[in-house]
Design an enzyme around this catalytic site. Structure first.
Site, PDB file in Angstrom:
ATOM      1  NE  ARG A 120      -3.746  -1.929   2.334  1.00 55.94           N
ATOM      2  CZ  ARG A 120      -4.551  -2.242   3.327  1.00 55.94           C
ATOM      3  NH1 ARG A 120      -4.707  -1.385   4.324  1.00 55.94           N
ATOM      4  NH2 ARG A 120      -5.182  -3.379   3.339  1.00 55.94           N
ATOM      5  CB  SER A 160      -8.176  -2.136   2.921  1.00 56.91           C
ATOM      6  OG  SER A 160      -9.108  -2.547   3.876  1.00 56.91           O
ATOM      7  CG  HIS A 161      -8.974   0.487   6.312  1.00 53.75           C
ATOM      8  ND1 HIS A 161      -8.428  -0.741   6.049  1.00 53.75           N
ATOM      9  CD2 HIS A 161      -8.109   1.117   7.126  1.00 53.75           C
ATOM     10  CE1 HIS A 161      -7.282  -0.856   6.697  1.00 53.75           C
ATOM     11  NE2 HIS A 161      -7.064   0.258   7.362  1.00 53.75           N
ATOM     12  CG  ASP A 178     -13.156  -2.334   4.271  1.00 51.53           C
ATOM     13  OD1 ASP A 178     -13.969  -3.136   3.765  1.00 51.53           O
ATOM     14  OD2 ASP A 178     -11.933  -2.576   4.342  1.00 51.53           O
ATOM     15  CG  ASP A 219     -11.028  -4.244   0.817  1.00 48.36           C
ATOM     16  OD1 ASP A 219     -11.413  -3.620   1.824  1.00 48.36           O
ATOM     17  OD2 ASP A 219     -10.209  -5.184   0.879  1.00 48.36           O
ATOM     18  CG  ASP A 223     -11.514  -6.669   3.821  1.00 48.76           C
ATOM     19  OD1 ASP A 223     -11.848  -5.475   4.014  1.00 48.76           O
ATOM     20  OD2 ASP A 223     -10.324  -7.029   3.688  1.00 48.76           O
ATOM     21  NE  ARG A 224     -10.326  -3.022   8.125  1.00 44.93           N
ATOM     22  CZ  ARG A 224      -9.503  -2.248   8.811  1.00 44.93           C
ATOM     23  NH1 ARG A 224      -9.945  -1.130   9.362  1.00 44.93           N
ATOM     24  NH2 ARG A 224      -8.244  -2.582   8.962  1.00 44.93           N
ATOM     25  CB  THR A 229      -2.319  -8.034  13.541  1.00 45.23           C
ATOM     26  OG1 THR A 229      -2.555  -7.840  14.928  1.00 45.23           O
ATOM     27  CG2 THR A 229      -3.143  -7.068  12.738  1.00 45.23           C
ATOM     28  CD  GLU A 253      -7.283  -9.379  11.779  1.00 48.60           C
ATOM     29  OE1 GLU A 253      -6.200  -9.112  12.323  1.00 48.60           O
ATOM     30  OE2 GLU A 253      -7.513  -9.163  10.587  1.00 48.60           O
ATOM     31  CB  SER A 289      -9.022  -4.268  12.672  1.00 47.75           C
ATOM     32  OG  SER A 289      -8.781  -5.571  12.163  1.00 47.75           O
ATOM     33  CE  LYS A 307     -10.343  -7.376   7.136  1.00 49.59           C
ATOM     34  NZ  LYS A 307      -8.904  -7.408   7.440  1.00 49.59           N
TER      35      LYS A 307
HETATM   36  C1  G1P Z   1      -5.063  -3.471  10.121  1.00 54.71           C
HETATM   37  C2  G1P Z   1      -5.772  -4.214  11.225  1.00 54.71           C
HETATM   38  C3  G1P Z   1      -5.654  -5.700  10.997  1.00 54.71           C
HETATM   39  C4  G1P Z   1      -6.186  -6.049   9.605  1.00 54.71           C
HETATM   40  C5  G1P Z   1      -5.504  -5.202   8.556  1.00 54.71           C
HETATM   41  C6  G1P Z   1      -6.112  -5.402   7.181  1.00 54.71           C
HETATM   42  O1  G1P Z   1      -3.707  -3.802  10.118  1.00 54.71           O
HETATM   43  O2  G1P Z   1      -5.264  -3.858  12.479  1.00 54.71           O
HETATM   44  O3  G1P Z   1      -6.362  -6.384  11.986  1.00 54.71           O
HETATM   45  O4  G1P Z   1      -5.975  -7.398   9.316  1.00 54.71           O
HETATM   46  O5  G1P Z   1      -5.619  -3.822   8.873  1.00 54.71           O
HETATM   47  O6  G1P Z   1      -7.472  -5.048   7.138  1.00 54.71           O
HETATM   48  P1  G1P Z   1      -2.593  -2.871  10.799  1.00 54.71           P
HETATM   49  O7  G1P Z   1      -2.731  -1.519  10.161  1.00 54.71           O
HETATM   50  O8  G1P Z   1      -2.917  -2.820  12.244  1.00 54.71           O
HETATM   51  O9  G1P Z   1      -1.300  -3.564  10.497  1.00 54.71           O
HETATM   52 ZN    ZN Z   2     -10.597  -3.961   3.691  1.00 55.72          ZN
END
Ligand code: G1P
Ligand code: ZN
Length: 562
Positions: free
Chosen positions: A24, A116-117, A288, A290, A292-293, A357, A376, A378, A389
């Site tokens: 990313r 992602s987010h 989110d 994509d 998955d959240r 994680t 998770e 998150s 997820k």
């Molecule tokens: C974060 C979340 C983690 C999740 C990941 C991808 O990662 O904490 O649980 O799997 O995003 O969605 P982090 O930024 O903490 O490494």
């Molecule tokens: Zn995501």
């Protein structure tokens, strides 16, 4: 059409190291000459013998630069001997849907275009993630190989003249260097929706939404935050379940998510929270970028922590046809996630796993038939139906439970706490801090794990005192392949089971983001309805003082509290 692949010279870029979930970076970084090409070539080269003649899935969350990346990937796969690509129409596939398609069509893997987010747009973030043939994110062994290749890459292969219209569903055939190459543009939602209809009882959910058997209808509000779930929500909630248009918002995917963080939490999904607070809806959910959240809210914005959400689902699998058929083999959570699910596992007498994680750590356990449901903190919830997820799955799971148990979100939680006690949980995020002081803070915290004077030490704030039982930097040995992941977060474990965890984010595109996770367990029913922030305040203060986080980061307040 006969085409020719060419080899182009390139030079390595620093920092093409996939993080918690793929590579990313800012869009501008990906737009540099050959930057995207380099990384795609490393993904393909890392496949080694499995590359030639294989089929791959390509799609993403529709963010800015996604279509350009799809065009590059198609041209490069053609020149690298890939036989076939399954590409989401207009480059759109949610992350769970990529996983679903990889598994359904037994492809060699897939390339997911998402950050992602993280926000999207020309001045925001982009991401590329590789998923393997089980449908899940590539494990560390593969991402390390990709990173290794990126450090010495000197050329990549591309078929510059290949043109492919990704806006129309259908198959396009090419001949590249004398070999057939097929691009099939697939409906972005069809396979996923079909699968959800196998997993859940859509009839029962429909009854819940419309009212049946003397039950009043449940009014829901689903917010796609202008991410990729929009088309999935339209097909599932409006077309299949017959919900009315006013039950869904922000379901048109936008390249910049409307300028917002497409992250379903109390801060960034504040409009959902406010809409629910007004009291007209009995259930709210957001996803989110994509897909998955997920975030789940009850009437008047009653908040379900993701750690509790997965525990409630695990406790109510009798409401979901997929689990009635397949049974529940084991449960799992990531290390910082609240431990409510452990109690469900103990009661159901199934294994429970604590992994680092990142969703990639669940894949092996699922493939080995030892894990059915996991989550998770998150806002990630899912099961072994795929290897990512899955936000929409989580919402359908919740609606299944509410329908079968004829209950509300709030009652379901209170009922859960009455049975298991309550794990109070909160997470503080300090986003985009300067990296050096954060690394120094983590090093100091890490040193505490080797400091014998920590054990038994009493830490107090106000009238609350905690006694340290153990300090470590979490290390995980995968029970299936023996791979070891070290230094996954510093844990300070208290004698009463309370926990403080510090780690640095692995998904940020620049600077450092500190995450502080706080948890304590209560079995006194008079505490269950209390506010988590109030309950955890003393432990938060202890953690902040111990780490000198405020001094180190210069931040008095976190960016986001969950
Ligand atoms: C974060 C979340 C983690 C999740 C990941 C991808 O990662 O904490 O649980 O799997 O995003 O969605 P982090 O930024 O903490 O490494
Ligand atoms: Zn995501």
């Amino acid at each position: 059409m006969t085409l020719t692949g060419v080899t182009k010279a390139t030079k390595p870029y620093e920092g093409q190291k996939p993080g918690t979930s793929g590579l990313r970076k800012a869009v501008k970084v990906f737009q540099q000459e050959n930057y995207t090409e380099n990384f795609v070539q490393c993904i393909l080269s890392a496949m080694e013998g499995a590359l030639h003649g294989c089929t791959l899935v390509v799609g993403g969350d529709g963010r800015f630069f996604g279509k350009e990346a799809v065009a590059i990937i198609i041209k490069m796969c053609a020149a690298n001997g890939v036989r076939k690509l399954l590409v989401g129409q207009n480059g759109i596939l949610s992350t769970p849907c990529v996983s679903c398609i990889i598994r359904k069509y037994k492809t060699a893997g897939g390339i997911v275009l998402t950050a992602s987010h993280n926000p999207g747009g020309p001045n925001a973030d982009f991401g590329i993630k590789f998923n393997i043939s089980n449908g899940g994110p590539a494990p560390d062994g593969v991402t390390n190989k990709i990173y290794g290749l990126s450090q010495s890459i000197s050329e990549y292969k591309i078929c510059p003249d290949l043109q492919c219209d990704i806006s129309k569903i259908g198959t396009q055939e090419y001949v590249v260097d004398g070999n057939p190459f097929t691009v099939e543009i697939v409906d972005s939602v069809k396979d996923y929706v079909e699968y959800m209809k196998e997993i859940f009882d859509f009839g029962a959910i429909k009854d819940l939404l419309h009212g049946a058997g003397g039950q009043p209808p449940l009014k829901v509000l689903i917010n796609s935050m202008h991410g990729v779930t929009g088309p999935y929500v339209r097909r599932i909630f409006l077309e299949e379940l017959g919900a009315s248009e006013d039950c869904v918002v922000n379901i048109v995917p936008l390249e910049d998510f409307g300028g917002h963080h497409p992250d379903p939490n109390l801060t960034y999904a504040a409009d959902l929270v406010n809409a629910l607070k007004a009291g007209d809806y009995g259930f709210g959910a957001a996803f989110d970028g994509d897909g998955d959240r997920n975030m789940i809210l009850g009437h008047k914005a009653f908040f379900v922590t993701p750690s509790d959400s997965v525990a409630v689902i695990a406790d109510n699998t009798d409401c979901i046809p997929y689990f009635k058929k397949n049974g529940v083999k084991g449960l799992a959570r990531s290390m910082p996630t609240g431990c409510s699910i452990d109690r469900v596992a103990a009661k159901k007498n199934v294994e429970v796993f604590e992994v680092p994680t990142g969703w990639k750590y669940f894949g092996n356990l699922m493939d080995a038939g030892r894990l059915s449901i996991c989550g998770e903190e998150s806002f990630g919830t899912g099961s072994d139906h795929i290897r990512e997820k899955d936000g929409i799955w989580a919402v359908l799971a919740w609606l299944s439970i509410l329908g079968v148990k004829k209950t509300t979100v709030e009652k379901a939680l209170h009922n859960h706490w009455q049975t298991y006690g309550r794990n109070f949980f909160t997470r503080y995020d300090y986003e985009n801090c300067e990296a050096d002081p954060c690394n120094a803070m983590m090093a100091e915290l890490d040193a505490l794990s080797n400091d014998p004077s920590m054990i038994g030490k009493e830490l107090s704030h106000g009238s609350k005192t905690y006694k340290v039982a153990k300090v470590d930097n979490f290390e995980y040995k995968d029970p299936i392949d023996g791979a070891v992941a070290k230094k996954q977060g510093v844990r300070i474990l208290m004698s009463d089971g309370s926990r403080v965890v510090f780690r640095l984010s692995g998904t940020g595109s620049s600077g450092a983001t500190v995450r502080l996770y706080i948890e304590s367990y209560e079995s006194d029913p008079s505490t269950y309805a209390k506010d988590a922030q109030e309950m955890l305040k003393p432990l938060v203060e202890i953690a902040l003082q111990l780490s000198k986080l405020r001094e180190r980061t210069g931040r008095q307040e976190p960016t986001v509290i969950t």
